[in-house]
Design an enzyme around this catalytic site. Structure first.
Site, mmCIF file in Angstrom:
data_model
loop_
_atom_site.group_PDB
_atom_site.id
_atom_site.type_symbol
_atom_site.label_atom_id
_atom_site.label_comp_id
_atom_site.label_asym_id
_atom_site.label_seq_id
_atom_site.Cartn_x
_atom_site.Cartn_y
_atom_site.Cartn_z
ATOM 1 N N ASP A 34 38.769 69.407 81.184
ATOM 2 C CA ASP A 34 40.200 69.729 81.162
ATOM 3 C C ASP A 34 40.789 69.634 79.758
ATOM 4 O OD1 ASP A 34 40.145 67.027 80.686
ATOM 5 O OD2 ASP A 34 41.238 66.454 82.504
ATOM 6 N N ASP A 86 15.263 74.692 72.984
ATOM 7 C CA ASP A 86 13.998 74.970 73.659
ATOM 8 C C ASP A 86 13.571 73.719 74.433
ATOM 9 O OD1 ASP A 86 13.224 73.186 71.710
ATOM 10 O OD2 ASP A 86 12.138 74.639 70.493
ATOM 11 N N HIS A 123 31.343 65.373 76.764
ATOM 12 C CA HIS A 123 32.245 64.216 76.819
ATOM 13 C C HIS A 123 33.548 64.558 77.527
ATOM 14 C CE1 HIS A 123 30.387 61.182 73.897
ATOM 15 N NE2 HIS A 123 29.463 62.053 74.215
ATOM 16 N N PRO A 177 27.963 57.975 78.921
ATOM 17 C CA PRO A 177 26.819 57.076 78.745
ATOM 18 C C PRO A 177 26.601 56.709 77.274
ATOM 19 C CG PRO A 177 26.069 59.321 79.155
ATOM 20 C CD PRO A 177 27.559 59.330 79.313
ATOM 21 N N GLU A 180 41.758 60.187 74.091
ATOM 22 C CA GLU A 180 40.352 60.084 74.474
ATOM 23 C C GLU A 180 39.390 60.173 73.282
ATOM 24 O OE1 GLU A 180 39.773 62.403 78.085
ATOM 25 O OE2 GLU A 180 37.805 62.972 77.334
ATOM 26 N N THR A 206 11.755 70.966 66.423
ATOM 27 C CA THR A 206 12.539 72.212 66.300
ATOM 28 C C THR A 206 14.025 71.871 66.438
ATOM 29 O OG1 THR A 206 12.251 72.609 68.683
ATOM 30 C CG2 THR A 206 10.714 73.729 67.218
ATOM 31 N N VAL A 261 34.821 62.652 81.288
ATOM 32 C CA VAL A 261 36.025 61.836 81.411
ATOM 33 C C VAL A 261 37.091 62.627 82.167
ATOM 34 C CG1 VAL A 261 37.761 60.515 80.160
ATOM 35 C CG2 VAL A 261 35.441 60.700 79.234
ATOM 36 N N GLY A 307 36.931 65.125 84.121
ATOM 37 C CA GLY A 307 36.742 66.558 84.326
ATOM 38 C C GLY A 307 36.905 67.407 83.072
#
Ligand code: HEM
Ligand SMILES: *[C@@H]1O[C@H](CO)[C@@H](O)[C@H](O)[C@H]1NC(C)=O
Ligand SMILES: *[C@@H]1O[C@H](CO)[C@@H](O)[C@H](O)[C@H]1NC(C)=O
Ligand SMILES: *[C@@H]1O[C@H](CO)[C@@H](O)[C@H](O)[C@H]1NC(C)=O
Length: 325
Positions: free
Chosen positions: A68, A249, A60, A158, A82, A244, A64, A66
């Site tokens: 940072d 995996d 996340h 998303p 944010e 799992t 948003v 980059g």
């Protein structure tokens, strides 16, 4: 003595602005890797949900504006940050706690040197490896953002109710290929989702069927049981990878082939002809998944990073060094 010092200065000016390096803290914080590894190991052993939580918070953060550390900033009365975006991300507390612990140890060892964004990137890698996933190199030298706004989140991160076109747009508009998106989605091989994120697939699917007929019936039944009280108890949740759940995996992709995908955006990967070939590839070949996931998350890890004066090394990861409204 003067010559090597000058030489170092000369070298550091052009490079610090331009790019990240693997050994960024070699001289300024030689114990960086060790401190990170120890902090991460202790935290993950005591709270096994940390790995998935941290991976999601890192994702996340990067999506948003980059990678940072903008996601780590706490809201105050002047700024809704944010992490408190309206779409309430319910980002897990373990990840924030881990960063605070690592930052505290690092500030004792090398004050003012290691950025919160580098801590998050390195912690994510260490945790992925610790729960069975691939080891990949993390480039370092990120600076922390001067900005964190809840209003920036919409459309950049998303959500499960998005169409495949919309999701693909989110990733390709940031320079990721569809194949890289499918590899990154394999992150759902660990962690869990709250019932409200998939409730429409099991309770209100259509007029003729309460649940999506493409969900493996026994799985749908089990989910309905798990989530039967989710409106009153919004903490109810299910594992993203039912087979799992805490191992990194390629089972996530094998699940999709059997109707054991949890979120509608997960299941959509096996339906859409643009993504299905990659699901089938990764389901059959974990080595291919690990290779492609490593490349894709390395690319994500440098997305929109700030260097030089475009950012700062925060003293505390949840607050800017200079108060900004
Ligand atoms: C279409 C793309 C994606 C959507 C719609 C999506 C959505 C979600 C949702 C709704 C949850 C459950 C959150 C909750 O109920 O607390 C979740 C969990 C998670 N997501 Fe994603 N995600 C996507 C892609 C990714 C990617 C690319 C990554 C990482 C590279 C990622 C990492 C995770 C992890 C690790 C969890 C488990 C978190 C935990 O257990 O605390 N997701 N995701
Ligand atoms: C988001 O959810 C978390 C936990 O579920 C809660 O503590 C927080 O206050 C919520 N934030 C907003 C802005 O609704
Ligand atoms: C999708 O879900 C989010 C919350 O997760 C909500 O804010 C948004 O309005 C929903 N979008 C659509 C198209 O339903
Ligand atoms: C699996 O993928 C790896 C890496 O791409 C490749 O070298 C290997 O040949 C593949 N294995 C099989 C059985 O296809």
């Amino acid at each position: 003595m003067a010559f090597p010092l000058l030489f170092l200065l000369f070298l550091s000016i052009p490079f610090s602005e331009s790019k990240l390096t693997i050994d960024y803290y070699k001289n300024t914080c030689p114990d960086f890797e060790k401190i990170m590894r120890e902090t991460v190991t202790t935290k993950q052993i005591n709270s096994p949900t940390t790995a998935a939580g941290t991976l999601r918070v890192f994702f996340h953060d990067c999506m948003v504006d980059g990678c940072d550390a903008s996601v780590l900033i706490s809201s105050n009365s002047f700024n809704k940050a944010e992490r408190d975006a309206d779409i309430n991300l319910s980002l897990p507390g373990d990840a924030f706690d881990l960063v605070v612990r690592a930052k505290t140890s690092l500030e004792l060892a090398c004050p003012g040197i290691v950025s919160c964004s580098d801590i998050l990137a390195q912690a994510t890698r260490d945790l992925i490896t610790m729960v069975g996933g691939p080891f990949y190199k993390v480039r370092l030298g990120r600076k922390d953002s001067f900005v964190s706004k809840a209003s920036r989140v919409d459309g950049l991160v998303p959500t499960t109710n998005m169409s495949m076109n919309a999701v693909i747009d989110v990733f390709t508009s940031k320079g990721f290929t569809i194949k890289e998106y499918v590899a990154l989605a394999g992150a759902h091989t660990i962690g869990f989702s709250h019932c409200k994120e998939f409730s429409q697939r099991i309770f209100h699917y259509s007029k003729t069927s309460p649940s999506d007929p493409e969900i493996y019936p026994k799985f749908a039944e089990a989910l309905r049981k798990t989530c039967s009280n989710y409106v009153k108890d919004p903490g109810m949740s299910a594992f993203n990878d039912v087979m799992t759940p805490s191992k990194f995996d390629n089972m996530y992709y094998q699940n999709l082939q059997r109707g054991l995908g949890l979120l509608s955006t997960d299941h959509a990967l096996i339906k859409d002809p643009r993504t299905k070939p990659f699901v089938d590839l990764y389901a059959a070949n974990q080595t291919a998944f690990f290779q492609d996931f490593s490349h894709a998350i390395q690319k994500l890890s440098v997305y929109g990073v700030k260097t030089g004066r475009k950012g700062e090394v925060r003293r505390k990861c949840d607050a800017f060094n200079n108060f900004k409204a």
